[in-house]
Design a protein around this motif. Structure first.
Motif, PDB file in Angstrom:
ATOM      1  N   ASN A   9       0.828  -1.212   0.000  1.00  0.00           N
ATOM      2  CA  ASN A   9       0.000   0.000   0.000  1.00  0.00           C
ATOM      3  C   ASN A   9       0.858   1.255   0.000  1.00  0.00           C
ATOM      4  O   ASN A   9       0.531   2.240  -0.661  1.00  0.00           O
ATOM      5  CB  ASN A   9      -0.935   0.009   1.202  1.00  0.00           C
ATOM      6  N   LEU A  12       2.201   1.671  -3.511  1.00  0.00           N
ATOM      7  CA  LEU A  12       1.132   2.155  -4.380  1.00  0.00           C
ATOM      8  C   LEU A  12       0.856   3.640  -4.133  1.00  0.00           C
ATOM      9  O   LEU A  12       0.616   4.401  -5.076  1.00  0.00           O
ATOM     10  CB  LEU A  12      -0.147   1.347  -4.162  1.00  0.00           C
ATOM     11  N   ILE A  16       1.317   6.660  -6.963  1.00  0.00           N
ATOM     12  CA  ILE A  16       0.312   7.624  -7.432  1.00  0.00           C
ATOM     13  C   ILE A  16       0.979   8.959  -7.750  1.00  0.00           C
ATOM     14  O   ILE A  16       0.697   9.584  -8.772  1.00  0.00           O
ATOM     15  CB  ILE A  16      -0.793   7.805  -6.370  1.00  0.00           C
ATOM     16  N   PRO A  82      -7.660   2.195   2.139  1.00  0.00           N
ATOM     17  CA  PRO A  82      -6.946   1.740   0.938  1.00  0.00           C
ATOM     18  C   PRO A  82      -7.828   1.230  -0.196  1.00  0.00           C
ATOM     19  O   PRO A  82      -7.547   1.532  -1.356  1.00  0.00           O
ATOM     20  CB  PRO A  82      -6.021   0.647   1.461  1.00  0.00           C
ATOM     21  N   TRP A  85      -9.087   4.562  -2.110  1.00  0.00           N
ATOM     22  CA  TRP A  85      -8.152   5.357  -2.912  1.00  0.00           C
ATOM     23  C   TRP A  85      -7.478   4.535  -3.988  1.00  0.00           C
ATOM     24  O   TRP A  85      -7.149   5.066  -5.052  1.00  0.00           O
ATOM     25  CB  TRP A  85      -7.151   6.115  -2.049  1.00  0.00           C
ATOM     26  N   THR A  86      -7.272   3.236  -3.771  1.00  0.00           N
ATOM     27  CA  THR A  86      -6.714   2.427  -4.855  1.00  0.00           C
ATOM     28  C   THR A  86      -7.735   2.236  -5.961  1.00  0.00           C
ATOM     29  O   THR A  86      -7.387   2.223  -7.142  1.00  0.00           O
ATOM     30  CB  THR A  86      -6.231   1.060  -4.342  1.00  0.00           C
ATOM     31  N   ALA A  90      -7.215   3.508  -9.716  1.00  0.00           N
ATOM     32  CA  ALA A  90      -7.359   2.559 -10.823  1.00  0.00           C
ATOM     33  C   ALA A  90      -8.355   3.082 -11.853  1.00  0.00           C
ATOM     34  O   ALA A  90      -8.139   2.939 -13.067  1.00  0.00           O
ATOM     35  CB  ALA A  90      -7.808   1.206 -10.297  1.00  0.00           C
TER      36      ALA A  90
END
Length: 109
Positions: A9, A12, A16, A82, A85-86, A90
């Motif tokens: 995380n 990732l 971003i 998570p 926001w992931t 995406a």
């Protein structure tokens, strides 16, 4: 096992900002420097007649980079979980990819 998920995380999250920086860099090179080498798809393959498609690619890069940057900045103050926001990141990345594919297909005609 949970420690790997936490580190993934974090990677990732940093990714971003790197992707947003890349998109905003391309937008800056197209708009300020008039560098039409960046009027290309996500692989870097240039479009035929880049002057015609520069505005569309510029808009896609500005919107995509701005959205990714705003998602990354909002994670810590808003405490976004998570999965949220992931998922948002995406959505932005897939939209970026498909919009560039649409432009690439229209440029080939």
């Amino acid at each position: 096992m949970e420690i790997w998920i936490i580190w993934l995380n974090r990677l990732l999250f940093l990714g971003i900002f790197l992707m947003a920086g890349g998109m905003l860099f391309r937008a800056w090179r197209i708009s300020v420097r008039k560098d039409l080498r960046h009027v290309a798809d996500w692989r870097g393959r240039r479009f035929p007649d880049p002057e015609r498609w520069a505005a569309a690619v510029l808009a896609i890069n500005l919107v995509g980079g701005g959205l990714l940057l705003s998602i990354g900045v909002a994670v810590l103050p808003a405490g976004l979980p998570p999965p949220l926001w992931t998922g948002l990141a995406a959505l932005v990345l897939w939209s970026y990819y498909f919009l560039l594919r649409v432009i690439a297909n229209r440029a080939k005609r």
